[in-house]
Design an enzyme around this catalytic site. Structure first.
Site, PDB file in Angstrom:
ATOM      1  N   SER A 131       9.227   8.444  -0.872  1.00 10.37           N
ATOM      2  CA  SER A 131       8.857   9.782  -0.443  1.00 10.37           C
ATOM      3  C   SER A 131       8.744  10.722  -1.654  1.00 10.37           C
ATOM      4  O   SER A 131       8.012  10.436  -2.597  1.00 10.37           O
ATOM      5  CB  SER A 131       9.867  10.284   0.590  1.00 10.37           C
ATOM      6  OG  SER A 131       9.345  11.337   1.349  1.00 10.37           O
ATOM      7  N   ASP A 151       3.603   5.384   9.349  1.00  9.18           N
ATOM      8  CA  ASP A 151       4.224   6.285   8.373  1.00  9.18           C
ATOM      9  C   ASP A 151       3.496   7.621   8.278  1.00  9.18           C
ATOM     10  O   ASP A 151       2.265   7.684   8.310  1.00  9.18           O
ATOM     11  CB  ASP A 151       4.181   5.591   7.008  1.00  9.18           C
ATOM     12  CG  ASP A 151       5.282   6.007   6.062  1.00  9.18           C
ATOM     13  OD1 ASP A 151       5.656   7.190   6.072  1.00  9.18           O
ATOM     14  OD2 ASP A 151       5.749   5.138   5.311  1.00  9.18           O
ATOM     15  N   HIS A 179       8.504   5.735   8.277  1.00  5.74           N
ATOM     16  CA  HIS A 179       8.761   6.170   6.902  1.00  5.74           C
ATOM     17  C   HIS A 179       9.922   5.441   6.230  1.00  5.74           C
ATOM     18  O   HIS A 179      10.182   5.655   5.054  1.00  5.74           O
ATOM     19  CB  HIS A 179       9.046   7.681   6.923  1.00  5.74           C
ATOM     20  CG  HIS A 179       8.861   8.388   5.624  1.00  5.74           C
ATOM     21  ND1 HIS A 179       7.715   8.302   4.863  1.00  5.74           N
ATOM     22  CD2 HIS A 179       9.691   9.241   4.947  1.00  5.74           C
ATOM     23  CE1 HIS A 179       7.835   9.049   3.782  1.00  5.74           C
ATOM     24  NE2 HIS A 179       9.034   9.623   3.805  1.00  5.74           N
TER      25      HIS A 179
END
Length: 285
Positions: free
Chosen positions: A99, A237, A264
């Protein structure tokens, strides 16, 4: 296992290291920003292959004893990583950046290319304009009422009403967590996250980016990365497969893996397969 604290320009960070004391380690740079590394515990499965280091950035998790984070720029996050490398006496590292951590390792690679053996860009937020556009596209697939509530929240900039938070939770269920109930380590990461860092650097939530990184994009410089690189994400995601497949075409020799049953956090939802993929990628590097 060893652990401790390291000083950086942004404040004091906390690290945990498992595996052999020798060898080139995999250093894991958590996302958020400000989320903590607790949710990356599955990566310690790799400690029988190489040393694994996870750390909590200044102001969050186990680094909170020193108080609030002091620096909210990307350069501050890069400095944390460099100070950790120096404190641990590492000549080089493999980097794992999930991320927002993907932006940190990307900037680190460009600043210190000789220090990086390889990089895993995991469900990364490295092109914020594209991230926002992808988020709007994914949110448009929600039921009509939820779409309307999210759209009105974005228009009015009111993000705390019960109706808005409920609609946002439906988005998170689909495209962020992808698992219910949440594993205890993800719940602890949420509880110990630093809201100030998140709101200052990112914004009010995953769909609205209004902070320091709102215009950030690493995409024009991905071609400068020369270390072996792997891009990973989940099929559902918020960091979309289409984006990651594109990013991988821009880094010489890079590959992209999409985990079909994940959002995610594929390191959680498909732990065995995800760890196996990292083992294969890291072998011999």
């Amino acid at each position: 296992m060893t652990s401790g604290h390291v000083q950086s320009l942004a404040g004091e960070l906390f690290f945990e290291r498992r595996g052999s004391p020798s060898g080139v380690p995999l250093v894991c740079v958590h996302g958020g920003p400000g989320f903590t590394s607790l949710y990356l515990e599955p990566l310690f499965d790799l400690a029988d292959q190489l040393p694994v280091v996870c750390y909590d950035q200044a102001g969050c998790g186990r680094a909170r004893r020193a108080g609030q984070r002091k620096l909210f720029t990307l350069a501050g996050f890069v400095d944390e990583l460099e100070q950790l490398r120096e404190a641990l006496g590492l000549e080089s590292m493999h980097l794992f950046g999930p991320s927002f951590g993907g932006a940190v390792i990307g900037e680190y690679i460009l600043a210190y290319p000789s220090r990086v053996r390889s990089a895993v860009f995991a469900s990364v937020s490295i092109d914020i304009p594209r991230w926002v556009a992808d988020g709007e596209r994914l949110a448009a697939q929600l039921p009509l009422l939820q779409r309307m509530i999210l759209s009105e929240g974005r228009r009015s900039q009111h993000y705390s009403s019960p109706q808005y938070l409920d609609a946002l939770a439906r988005y998170y269920d689909r495209h962020v967590y992808g698992i219910s109930p949440l594993p205890e380590r993800i719940e602890r990461s949420i509880e110990q996250a630093d809201a100030l860092t998140y709101s200052t650097v990112w914004g009010p939530n995953e769909l609205v980016v209004s902070g320091v990184v709102r215009d950030y994009s690493l995409t024009p410089r991905l071609g400068e990365i020369r270390c072996p690189a792997l891009f990973t994400c989940g099929r559902h995601d918020e960091a979309t497969p289409e984006a990651h497949e594109h990013f991988a075409t821009l880094v010489p020799g890079a590959r992209c893996l999409v985990f079909e049953h994940s959002a995610h956090h594929p390191q959680e939802t498909e732990r065995d397969g995800y760890v196996a993929a990292l083992r294969e990628f890291l072998a011999g590097k």
